[in-house]
Design a protein around this motif. Structure first.
Motif, short mmCIF file in Angstrom:
data_model
loop_
_atom_site.label_atom_id
_atom_site.label_comp_id
_atom_site.label_asym_id
_atom_site.label_seq_id
_atom_site.Cartn_x
_atom_site.Cartn_y
_atom_site.Cartn_z
N PRO A 136 -13.00 44.50 32.69
CA PRO A 136 -11.87 44.80 31.80
C PRO A 136 -11.86 46.27 31.41
O PRO A 136 -12.90 46.87 31.15
CB PRO A 136 -12.14 43.92 30.59
N ARG A 137 -10.69 46.86 31.42
CA ARG A 137 -10.57 48.22 30.92
C ARG A 137 -10.40 48.11 29.41
O ARG A 137 -9.74 47.20 28.92
CB ARG A 137 -9.40 48.93 31.57
N ASN A 138 -11.00 49.04 28.70
CA ASN A 138 -10.93 48.98 27.25
C ASN A 138 -10.91 50.39 26.66
O ASN A 138 -11.05 51.38 27.38
CB ASN A 138 -12.11 48.17 26.70
N ARG A 139 -10.73 50.43 25.35
CA ARG A 139 -10.63 51.71 24.63
C ARG A 139 -11.83 51.93 23.71
O ARG A 139 -11.73 52.68 22.74
CB ARG A 139 -9.33 51.72 23.82
N VAL A 140 -12.95 51.29 23.99
CA VAL A 140 -14.11 51.40 23.11
C VAL A 140 -14.53 52.86 22.94
O VAL A 140 -14.72 53.33 21.81
CB VAL A 140 -15.29 50.53 23.61
N ARG A 141 -14.65 53.60 24.03
CA ARG A 141 -15.07 55.01 23.94
C ARG A 141 -14.11 55.82 23.07
O ARG A 141 -14.51 56.55 22.17
CB ARG A 141 -15.17 55.64 25.32
N GLU A 142 -12.81 55.69 23.36
CA GLU A 142 -11.79 56.43 22.61
C GLU A 142 -11.85 56.11 21.12
O GLU A 142 -11.84 57.03 20.28
CB GLU A 142 -10.41 56.04 23.17
N LEU A 143 -11.95 54.83 20.78
CA LEU A 143 -11.97 54.43 19.37
C LEU A 143 -13.29 54.81 18.68
O LEU A 143 -13.30 55.20 17.52
CB LEU A 143 -11.71 52.93 19.26
N ARG A 144 -14.38 54.72 19.43
CA ARG A 144 -15.69 55.11 18.88
C ARG A 144 -15.69 56.59 18.54
O ARG A 144 -16.11 56.99 17.45
CB ARG A 144 -16.80 54.79 19.90
N LYS A 145 -15.19 57.42 19.46
CA LYS A 145 -15.14 58.86 19.23
C LYS A 145 -14.20 59.21 18.08
O LYS A 145 -14.50 60.09 17.28
CB LYS A 145 -14.74 59.59 20.50
N ALA A 146 -13.08 58.51 17.99
CA ALA A 146 -12.14 58.75 16.89
C ALA A 146 -12.79 58.43 15.55
O ALA A 146 -12.46 59.05 14.53
CB ALA A 146 -10.88 57.91 17.08
N LYS A 147 -13.71 57.50 15.54
CA LYS A 147 -14.43 57.12 14.32
C LYS A 147 -15.61 58.06 14.06
O LYS A 147 -16.23 58.01 13.01
CB LYS A 147 -14.91 55.67 14.47
N GLY A 148 -15.91 58.93 15.05
CA GLY A 148 -17.01 59.88 14.89
C GLY A 148 -18.38 59.24 15.07
O GLY A 148 -19.36 59.72 14.52
N MET A 149 -18.44 58.19 15.86
CA MET A 149 -19.70 57.49 16.08
C MET A 149 -20.27 57.82 17.45
O MET A 149 -19.52 58.03 18.40
CB MET A 149 -19.49 55.97 16.01
N SER A 150 -21.59 57.81 17.54
CA SER A 150 -22.25 57.94 18.84
C SER A 150 -22.39 56.54 19.44
O SER A 150 -22.23 55.53 18.75
CB SER A 150 -23.63 58.56 18.66
N GLN A 151 -22.72 56.50 20.72
CA GLN A 151 -22.98 55.21 21.36
C GLN A 151 -24.14 54.50 20.67
O GLN A 151 -24.10 53.28 20.47
CB GLN A 151 -23.31 55.40 22.85
N THR A 152 -25.15 55.26 20.29
CA THR A 152 -26.32 54.68 19.63
C THR A 152 -25.93 54.06 18.29
O THR A 152 -26.37 52.95 17.96
CB THR A 152 -27.42 55.75 19.44
N GLU A 153 -25.09 54.76 17.52
CA GLU A 153 -24.66 54.22 16.22
C GLU A 153 -23.85 52.94 16.40
O GLU A 153 -24.03 51.97 15.66
CB GLU A 153 -23.83 55.27 15.47
N LEU A 154 -22.95 52.93 17.38
CA LEU A 154 -22.16 51.73 17.64
C LEU A 154 -23.06 50.59 18.08
O LEU A 154 -22.90 49.45 17.64
CB LEU A 154 -21.06 52.00 18.67
N ALA A 155 -24.00 50.90 18.95
CA ALA A 155 -24.93 49.88 19.43
C ALA A 155 -25.72 49.27 18.29
O ALA A 155 -25.87 48.04 18.20
CB ALA A 155 -25.87 50.48 20.48
#
Length: 130
Positions: free
Chosen positions: A9-28
């Motif tokens: 599935p294509r998704n917008r997780v990266r775009e929304l995470r960055k807009a929130k100012g979060m790193s991948q580690t923080e989201l994880a």
């Protein structure tokens, strides 16, 4: 275990995470999964489950549908549209009526202009202009 939406599935997780100012580690950490799993989901190499979709939506302060790619959610509302809807829902009955009157010409693609005839007690007449 949640249901898998699609194999890739294509998704917008990266775009929304960055807009929130979060790193991948923080989201994880917030989602309770590993950082490599976030990377795989963002790169569409790992299926996103409904459970993760809901979890990411809560963390990123969006709806689960907002995480879907535009191909899967073509009617996504912009932030401005969402704000208008929230304001409408918070409006009084009188304010809602005013909003309806403003939006009516947009819906019918016409503008109504009130004309009063000069002199006498003649009633108002209205003309619609396309």
């Amino acid at each position: 275990m949640g249901y898998i939406l699609a194999m890739t599935p294509r998704n917008r997780v990266r775009e929304l995470r960055k807009a929130k100012g979060m790193s991948q580690t923080e989201l994880a950490q917030a989602a309770g999964i590993s950082q490599p799993a976030i990377s795989q989901i963002e790169n569409d190499t790992r299926p996103i489950t409904l459970d993760w979709l809901r979890t990411f939506a809560r963390i990123l302060d969006v709806t689960p549908a907002d995480i879907l790619d535009d191909d899967d959610h073509p009617d996504r509302l912009s932030l401005e549209e969402r704000e208008l809807i929230e304001n409408f829902r918070a409006a009084t009955a009188q304010q809602r009526e005013m909003i309806h009157r403003i939006a009516e010409p947009i819906e019918s693609n016409t503008i109504t202009i009130d004309f009063k005839k000069t002199g006498g007690d003649e009633p108002q007449t209205k003309r619609k202009i396309a």
